[in-house]
Write a protein that holds these residues in place. Structure first.
Motif, mmCIF file in Angstrom:
data_model
loop_
_atom_site.group_PDB
_atom_site.id
_atom_site.type_symbol
_atom_site.label_atom_id
_atom_site.label_comp_id
_atom_site.label_asym_id
_atom_site.label_seq_id
_atom_site.Cartn_x
_atom_site.Cartn_y
_atom_site.Cartn_z
ATOM 1 N N TYR A 177 35.429 37.134 40.947
ATOM 2 C CA TYR A 177 34.145 36.427 40.949
ATOM 3 C C TYR A 177 33.582 36.565 39.541
ATOM 4 C CZ TYR A 177 34.750 36.175 45.922
ATOM 5 O OH TYR A 177 35.265 35.901 47.170
ATOM 6 N N TYR A 178 33.261 35.427 38.952
ATOM 7 C CA TYR A 178 33.156 35.325 37.493
ATOM 8 C C TYR A 178 32.001 34.426 37.078
ATOM 9 C CZ TYR A 178 34.736 33.024 33.092
ATOM 10 O OH TYR A 178 34.826 32.495 31.843
ATOM 11 N N ALA A 179 31.468 34.657 35.871
ATOM 12 C CA ALA A 179 30.623 33.666 35.187
ATOM 13 C C ALA A 179 30.878 33.842 33.700
ATOM 14 C CB ALA A 179 29.148 33.861 35.500
ATOM 15 N N ASN A 180 31.023 32.751 33.004
ATOM 16 C CA ASN A 180 31.366 32.815 31.576
ATOM 17 C C ASN A 180 30.344 33.596 30.749
ATOM 18 O OD1 ASN A 180 30.740 31.174 28.790
ATOM 19 N ND2 ASN A 180 32.882 31.711 29.079
ATOM 20 N N LEU A 181 29.064 33.469 31.105
ATOM 21 C CA LEU A 181 28.025 34.146 30.312
ATOM 22 C C LEU A 181 27.917 35.634 30.621
ATOM 23 C CD1 LEU A 181 24.926 31.761 30.113
ATOM 24 C CD2 LEU A 181 26.634 32.252 28.354
ATOM 25 N N SER A 182 28.538 36.082 31.711
ATOM 26 C CA SER A 182 28.362 37.477 32.128
ATOM 27 C C SER A 182 29.111 38.447 31.223
ATOM 28 C CB SER A 182 28.855 37.652 33.575
ATOM 29 O OG SER A 182 29.026 39.030 33.846
ATOM 30 N N PRO A 183 28.378 39.345 30.550
ATOM 31 C CA PRO A 183 29.043 40.300 29.652
ATOM 32 C C PRO A 183 29.939 41.281 30.395
ATOM 33 C CG PRO A 183 26.700 40.821 29.899
ATOM 34 C CD PRO A 183 26.919 39.517 30.596
ATOM 35 N N TYR A 184 29.577 41.597 31.636
ATOM 36 C CA TYR A 184 30.395 42.544 32.412
ATOM 37 C C TYR A 184 31.705 41.871 32.831
ATOM 38 C CZ TYR A 184 25.611 44.261 32.875
ATOM 39 O OH TYR A 184 24.317 44.653 32.626
ATOM 40 N N THR A 185 31.625 40.597 33.172
ATOM 41 C CA THR A 185 32.835 39.850 33.540
ATOM 42 C C THR A 185 33.756 39.721 32.326
ATOM 43 O OG1 THR A 185 31.545 38.639 35.161
ATOM 44 C CG2 THR A 185 33.666 37.702 34.582
ATOM 45 N N ARG A 186 33.143 39.554 31.159
ATOM 46 C CA ARG A 186 33.948 39.461 29.930
ATOM 47 C C ARG A 186 34.783 40.727 29.726
ATOM 48 N NH1 ARG A 186 31.583 38.589 23.839
ATOM 49 N NH2 ARG A 186 33.579 38.167 22.801
ATOM 50 N N LYS A 187 34.195 41.890 30.039
ATOM 51 C CA LYS A 187 34.954 43.138 29.930
ATOM 52 C C LYS A 187 36.230 43.067 30.777
ATOM 53 C CE LYS A 187 32.846 47.040 30.592
ATOM 54 N NZ LYS A 187 32.050 47.923 31.471
ATOM 55 N N VAL A 188 36.079 42.494 31.956
ATOM 56 C CA VAL A 188 37.220 42.419 32.878
ATOM 57 C C VAL A 188 38.292 41.465 32.333
ATOM 58 C CG1 VAL A 188 37.926 41.731 35.208
ATOM 59 C CG2 VAL A 188 35.795 43.002 34.876
ATOM 60 N N ILE A 189 37.863 40.331 31.794
ATOM 61 C CA ILE A 189 38.826 39.360 31.248
ATOM 62 C C ILE A 189 39.576 39.978 30.051
ATOM 63 C CG2 ILE A 189 39.085 37.096 30.133
ATOM 64 C CD1 ILE A 189 38.382 36.787 33.037
ATOM 65 N N ALA A 190 38.834 40.645 29.167
ATOM 66 C CA ALA A 190 39.475 41.286 28.005
ATOM 67 C C ALA A 190 40.448 42.367 28.475
ATOM 68 C CB ALA A 190 38.413 41.864 27.071
ATOM 69 N N THR A 191 40.050 43.116 29.498
ATOM 70 C CA THR A 191 40.944 44.152 30.043
ATOM 71 C C THR A 191 42.203 43.521 30.630
ATOM 72 O OG1 THR A 191 39.115 45.659 30.479
ATOM 73 C CG2 THR A 191 41.116 45.991 31.767
ATOM 74 N N ALA A 192 42.027 42.390 31.316
ATOM 75 C CA ALA A 192 43.189 41.699 31.904
ATOM 76 C C ALA A 192 44.137 41.220 30.790
ATOM 77 C CB ALA A 192 42.724 40.525 32.756
ATOM 78 N N MET A 193 43.564 40.841 29.636
ATOM 79 C CA MET A 193 44.417 40.428 28.503
ATOM 80 C C MET A 193 45.232 41.621 28.001
ATOM 81 S SD MET A 193 41.782 37.908 26.433
ATOM 82 C CE MET A 193 42.800 37.584 24.992
ATOM 83 N N ILE A 247 36.996 32.641 40.269
ATOM 84 C CA ILE A 247 36.012 31.935 41.090
ATOM 85 C C ILE A 247 34.717 31.894 40.271
ATOM 86 C CG2 ILE A 247 34.830 31.842 43.337
ATOM 87 C CD1 ILE A 247 37.851 31.969 43.675
ATOM 88 N N ASP A 248 34.421 30.726 39.713
ATOM 89 C CA ASP A 248 33.283 30.596 38.791
ATOM 90 C C ASP A 248 31.982 30.354 39.571
ATOM 91 O OD1 ASP A 248 31.503 30.102 36.782
ATOM 92 O OD2 ASP A 248 32.669 28.509 35.823
ATOM 93 N N LEU A 249 31.103 31.342 39.542
ATOM 94 C CA LEU A 249 29.847 31.225 40.309
ATOM 95 C C LEU A 249 28.778 30.445 39.554
ATOM 96 C CD1 LEU A 249 29.861 34.739 41.908
ATOM 97 C CD2 LEU A 249 30.343 32.577 42.993
ATOM 98 N N MET A 250 29.118 30.005 38.351
ATOM 99 C CA MET A 250 28.159 29.184 37.602
ATOM 100 C C MET A 250 28.716 27.788 37.350
ATOM 101 S SD MET A 250 25.794 31.301 35.003
ATOM 102 C CE MET A 250 24.967 29.824 34.551
ATOM 103 N N SER A 251 29.650 27.368 38.216
ATOM 104 C CA SER A 251 30.296 26.070 37.995
ATOM 105 C C SER A 251 29.283 24.929 38.093
ATOM 106 C CB SER A 251 31.437 25.859 38.986
ATOM 107 O OG SER A 251 30.936 25.995 40.286
ATOM 108 N N THR A 252 28.152 25.191 38.792
ATOM 109 C CA THR A 252 27.128 24.141 38.919
ATOM 110 C C THR A 252 26.117 24.219 37.765
ATOM 111 O OG1 THR A 252 25.733 25.628 40.176
ATOM 112 C CG2 THR A 252 27.218 24.204 41.454
ATOM 113 N N LEU A 263 36.094 41.989 42.307
ATOM 114 C CA LEU A 263 37.520 41.644 42.367
ATOM 115 C C LEU A 263 37.988 41.787 43.809
ATOM 116 C CD1 LEU A 263 39.965 41.030 40.413
ATOM 117 C CD2 LEU A 263 40.473 43.488 40.548
ATOM 118 N N LEU A 264 38.447 40.681 44.368
ATOM 119 C CA LEU A 264 38.933 40.676 45.756
ATOM 120 C C LEU A 264 40.451 40.801 45.733
ATOM 121 C CD1 LEU A 264 38.158 40.348 48.731
ATOM 122 C CD2 LEU A 264 38.253 37.871 48.408
#
Ligand SMILES: N[C@@H](CCC(=O)N[C@@H](CS)C(=O)NCC(=O)O)C(=O)O
Length: 204
Positions: A4-20, A31-36, A57-58
């Motif tokens: 569960y994600y949003a591009n602007l979320s700094p905490y979510t960014r940590k997760v994406i960088a970690t996944a890299m 799952i983008d919760l800010m798609s609207t 993370l589910l």
């Protein structure tokens, strides 16, 4: 795994960088919760995380991992590549301290942001000042340790600091936080162009 994600979320960014770093990016279904364009904590998210917060993370077994430090630690445990934690014990705890402080500074920024979008008559200048002081002291601290931050190898501390800086800049650009921290700015200018940070940067 569903993130569960949003591009602007700094905490979510940590997760994406970690996944890299851990080689798990292609295992994440986003799952983008800010798609609207507006943050919508869906019933599915609230079921996964009663706090209704992202990131969450589910897992395939139906279990959820919540809170960015825990999610990052989970991905690190499942790594097929690198690690977000140094092996040396002192270096490890330094990085965890950086992460905790950067997340705390981001919490203060986020609280100020929430306060700033309330009706003007309900906003508290005292509350804002209290959170702003946390930001100021955090930037001061990070400036004092800038020479200890990595410039080619990055761990969870550096990732959290970049997420903190960019979020402060997005929400309060007029405050120009990096101008208060010249050593930190020098480090940030050096690393922000690297793929780990440029590819995860929030789209303003
Ligand atoms: N400590 C949490 C903070 C998560 C958090 O506050 N996320 C924000 C988005 S950046 C959120 O979901 N806010 C919605 C809310 O508080 O209801 C973490 O590190 O993951």
């Amino acid at each position: 795994m569903k993130l569960y994600y949003a591009n602007l979320s700094p905490y979510t960014r940590k997760v994406i960088a970690t996944a890299m770093i851990t080689g798990l990016l292609d295992k994440l279904e986003i799952i983008d919760l800010m798609s609207t364009g507006k943050y919508i904590p869906t019933p599915e998210l609230k079921k996964a995380n009663p706090l209704g917060k992202i990131p969450a993370l589910l897992l395939a077994n139906g279990e959820t991992v919540v809170d960015s430090p825990v999610i990052c630690e989970y991905l690190d445990a499942k790594s097929i590549k690198g690690s977000i934690y140094p092996k040396d014990e002192d270096a490890y705890f330094f990085q965890r301290k950086l992460e905790a402080l950067a997340d705390g500074c981001t919490d203060a920024t986020l609280l100020r942001r929430y306060e700033s979008v309330r009706p003007p008559e309900l906003q508290s200048a005292e509350w804002d000042a209290k959170q702003k002081e946390k930001m100021a002291l955090s930037f001061q601290y990070f400036d004092s340790v800038a020479s200890r931050l990595g410039t080619s190898e990055f761990y969870i501390g550096e990732i959290s600091i970049v997420a903190m800086i960019d979020y402060a800049d997005i929400r309060f650009p007029q405050e120009n936080w990096l101008s208060t921290a010249p050593n930190l700015k020098k480090w940030y200018d050096l690393v922000k162009v690297l793929p780990l940070f440029s590819e995860t940067a929030p789209k303003k």
